[in-house]
Design a protein around this motif. Sequence first.
Motif, short mmCIF file in Angstrom:
data_model
loop_
_atom_site.label_atom_id
_atom_site.label_comp_id
_atom_site.label_asym_id
_atom_site.label_seq_id
_atom_site.Cartn_x
_atom_site.Cartn_y
_atom_site.Cartn_z
N LEU A 36 0.99 -1.60 -0.09
CA LEU A 36 -0.31 -0.07 0.27
C LEU A 36 0.96 1.45 0.19
CD1 LEU A 36 -2.94 1.45 0.30
CD2 LEU A 36 -2.05 1.53 2.75
N LEU A 37 1.51 1.26 1.17
CA LEU A 37 2.59 2.83 0.88
C LEU A 37 3.77 2.88 0.11
CD1 LEU A 37 3.55 2.51 5.20
CD2 LEU A 37 1.89 3.51 3.60
N HIS A 38 3.74 1.59 -0.61
CA HIS A 38 5.27 1.65 -2.03
C HIS A 38 3.96 1.64 -3.87
CE1 HIS A 38 7.49 0.75 0.45
NE2 HIS A 38 8.90 1.33 -0.09
N PRO A 41 1.68 7.11 -6.59
CA PRO A 41 1.10 7.50 -7.59
C PRO A 41 1.57 7.94 -9.16
CG PRO A 41 0.85 9.64 -5.50
CD PRO A 41 2.53 8.22 -5.36
N ARG A 42 0.44 7.41 -9.28
CA ARG A 42 0.85 7.59 -11.68
C ARG A 42 0.90 9.00 -11.53
NH1 ARG A 42 -3.64 8.79 -14.53
NH2 ARG A 42 -5.44 8.55 -12.83
N GLU A 43 0.19 10.11 -10.87
CA GLU A 43 0.97 11.21 -11.19
C GLU A 43 0.71 11.92 -10.40
OE1 GLU A 43 -1.01 12.72 -14.41
OE2 GLU A 43 -3.02 11.94 -14.58
N PHE A 44 0.89 14.01 -10.47
CA PHE A 44 0.35 14.17 -9.27
C PHE A 44 -0.29 15.45 -9.96
CE2 PHE A 44 3.45 12.78 -6.95
CZ PHE A 44 2.91 12.47 -5.37
N ILE A 151 -2.41 11.06 -7.48
CA ILE A 151 -3.45 10.75 -8.89
C ILE A 151 -2.58 9.35 -8.71
CG2 ILE A 151 -4.87 10.86 -10.43
CD1 ILE A 151 -5.41 13.40 -9.42
N TYR A 152 -4.37 8.23 -8.53
CA TYR A 152 -3.47 6.38 -8.16
C TYR A 152 -3.91 5.96 -9.61
CZ TYR A 152 -1.91 7.85 -3.68
OH TYR A 152 -1.64 8.46 -2.76
N SER A 153 -3.91 5.06 -9.38
CA SER A 153 -4.36 4.37 -11.21
C SER A 153 -4.88 3.51 -10.23
CB SER A 153 -3.29 3.46 -11.44
OG SER A 153 -2.47 3.69 -11.77
N LEU A 162 -11.08 7.49 -1.70
CA LEU A 162 -10.94 5.33 -0.62
C LEU A 162 -9.27 4.90 -0.47
CD1 LEU A 162 -12.03 3.87 0.61
CD2 LEU A 162 -11.82 2.27 -0.89
N VAL A 163 -8.51 5.46 -1.78
CA VAL A 163 -6.88 5.27 -1.77
C VAL A 163 -6.58 6.42 -0.89
CG1 VAL A 163 -4.61 4.96 -2.65
CG2 VAL A 163 -7.09 4.22 -3.90
N ARG A 164 -6.40 7.78 -1.38
CA ARG A 164 -5.50 8.30 -0.73
C ARG A 164 -5.83 8.66 0.81
NH1 ARG A 164 -7.97 12.81 -4.32
NH2 ARG A 164 -6.78 12.73 -6.08
N LYS A 165 -7.25 8.18 1.18
CA LYS A 165 -8.09 8.31 2.82
C LYS A 165 -7.26 7.04 3.31
CE LYS A 165 -11.24 8.10 6.21
NZ LYS A 165 -10.17 8.30 6.86
N THR A 166 -6.98 6.51 3.25
CA THR A 166 -7.07 4.84 3.19
C THR A 166 -5.02 4.64 3.21
OG1 THR A 166 -8.35 3.40 2.05
CG2 THR A 166 -6.11 2.27 3.23
#
Length: 690
Positions: A36-38, A41-44, A151-153, A162-166
């Motif tokens: 999770l921690l690795h 993000p795909r981009e910002f 911004i995550y895949s 959800l990804v950000r919060k987690t």
Amino acid sequence: MSNNDIWCAGLQSIDNIGPKRAELFRRVGIDSLEELLHYFPREFEDRTETKAAEYYNDGEQVFVIGKVLSIEEKRLRLGLKITRVYFDDGFSGFVGVWYNQPYIARNFPIGKEVLITGRLKKIYKENQIQVKDYHFADEGNLLSKVGIMPIYSLTEGLSQQLVRKTIKDALNKEAIKIAEYLPEEILKRYLLPEIRVALNNMHFPSSLKELKMARRRFVFEELFLHQIIIEQIKAKSRVLPKNHTYSEIGILESTLLDSLPFRLTSSQEAVWDQIHSYMVSSSAMNVLLQGDVGSGKTVISILAMLKAVGQSYQAALMIPTEILAVQHYYSLKKYLEPLGVRITLLTGGIKKNEKPLLLNEIKEGKADIIVGTHALIQKEVEFKKLALVVIDEQHRFGVKHRAMLREKGDNPDLLIMSATPIPGTLAMTLYGDLDICTITELPPGRKSVDTELLDPSQIDLAYQVLRKEIAAGGQGYIVCPLVEDSEKTELQSVVKIKMNLESGILKDCRISILHGRMKNSEKDEIMLSFRQGLIDVLISTTVIEVGLDVPNASVMIITDAHRFGIAQLHQLRGRVGRSDKNSRCYLVSEEKESLALSRLQALCSTDDGFILAEKDLELRGPGDFFSSRQWGSHPFKVANPLKDVNALVYATKDAKNLIEKDLELGNPEHRFLAEEINRLKLTALLEENL
Ligand code: ADP
Ligand code: MG
């Protein structure tokens, strides 16, 4: 508590993550806290500043803030549902648009202030935004504030929020327990952020500078850990004493050198000096001999083998294909039998009734040099005193094969040869456990191969050149790629070309075909006739790709050239230009797609294998380079050993220092470092890929 326990914890240890959500994360490959921690993000998105919608241009990515004025829902044709939310931004306002998200309207109470990102379309007087992401401005939580947004895949059901919060929760509650594993002095020297800070800033940097610093840390970390393993492997194989010894001077080698029709180039001499000194040293040799196609690696390997034979040891030469093995066998015989060296050929094509005799010769030590294919690593093959293993065109063999052959001796010296040059820095990472010797020049008198790109409609030009060349006593190749992996169509295409040429432009020429479906004995016969000049043109599939050496051949025509990669084309082209004759290579292709075209153009512009290798990397990117069959998988997530050259150089130096002081990483201060390396199973990964 060890870092291991924290990294390996399942996602459900995080608040608000139950089995259902954990399953969503699993779909993008995240099972543990570490993953999770690795999951970088795909981009910002830079949301450090908002503007009113009207100040953006049509088509631009926007970041705006507005108050909800009204909501409108419409059904379009084909069941498409559109939700339009009107916002006031103090200027001309904007409309947020969502498709097929019927529930979205509920999220926007009138008067609520919302931050929105998306793409702007100016339609008539309306500022329409295709919404990508939104947040409520009053949501007290950090994630919804302006800033640099990760911004995550994603996958279906998994939202950015959800990804950000987690990840944020995991950083706040779990990651803070992680102990730093990189040595403090290294962090200090390179001003790298410590692990907790770096992890946080890879996801939630408060400035682009912070993000950059965090990335620097991970680039360094990945390369450093990788180089530590390499240095360990190197250090351990260095200390392996070998049980065979050499005297300095070998009579056989100098006799051979005197009998050759040429003198070694100074680069060959330098390389032979190096290899010689590795052989006479007391620990086992581990050398990768690099040199462009035609640079004369074979003679170096022969010298090394003679050195072994002169001391009554055996040498084995493993070669990827039967044709090549046979070729090497005959050329070794030619040079070495006069010196009294006994050479044996062992391939899959050996007759059953001859095999026991051969095996016996090898076992009893009656064979000095054993040339062969994969057949050499079969269980039944036993050597009396194998002291040197040579592997040609090593990229065709896996590490396992290398090791298996080596195990047939008592710590024999190893010489592997490659004509696929790799840029220095990459070699350092991939082959870091080997000492690299490079032949840097071609034998004198070699002319570069004139290479031309032709449209299929111009192919007769090439055939005419070939015909002229044949009339002057020359020979040539026509190479057809394997189409659709079907041996049958492969055969059809070579047969068809042969018939067309025989009844047309190459009438009266002696044409033969060579393809994968032929029996080995047939192939050998044809190759032999070609070498003896009894055949003018060889139409072949890529079986001729590696190593083939018929200096009289000076024209090569490659059909559907775009189907080959740069390295392969370079290898193929290396079959001509092997004498002082002018040679030509025609790349025939109708391909207009730019990448394929760039590859072919690169070939036309140079025949320096090292430059081409770099060009290849540039066109394909290192990911592809690593994942192509030749290199195994790419072990890095953040680092790019081709671009991060400086970091690689420093990481290598530091890894070496560290290993010199603490080979097994047993010092207490290296506890977390050792744990991290073990956890990543880097050693196994490397052994698979080297
Ligand atoms: P590769 O490095 O591609 O394996 P080879 O060892 O097959 O190249 O050598 C290519 C050709 O060059 C062979 O015909 C070989 O005999 C010849 N050759 C090797 N060294 C020299 C030299 N120093 N001078 C002239 N010809 C050489
Ligand atoms: Mg070769």
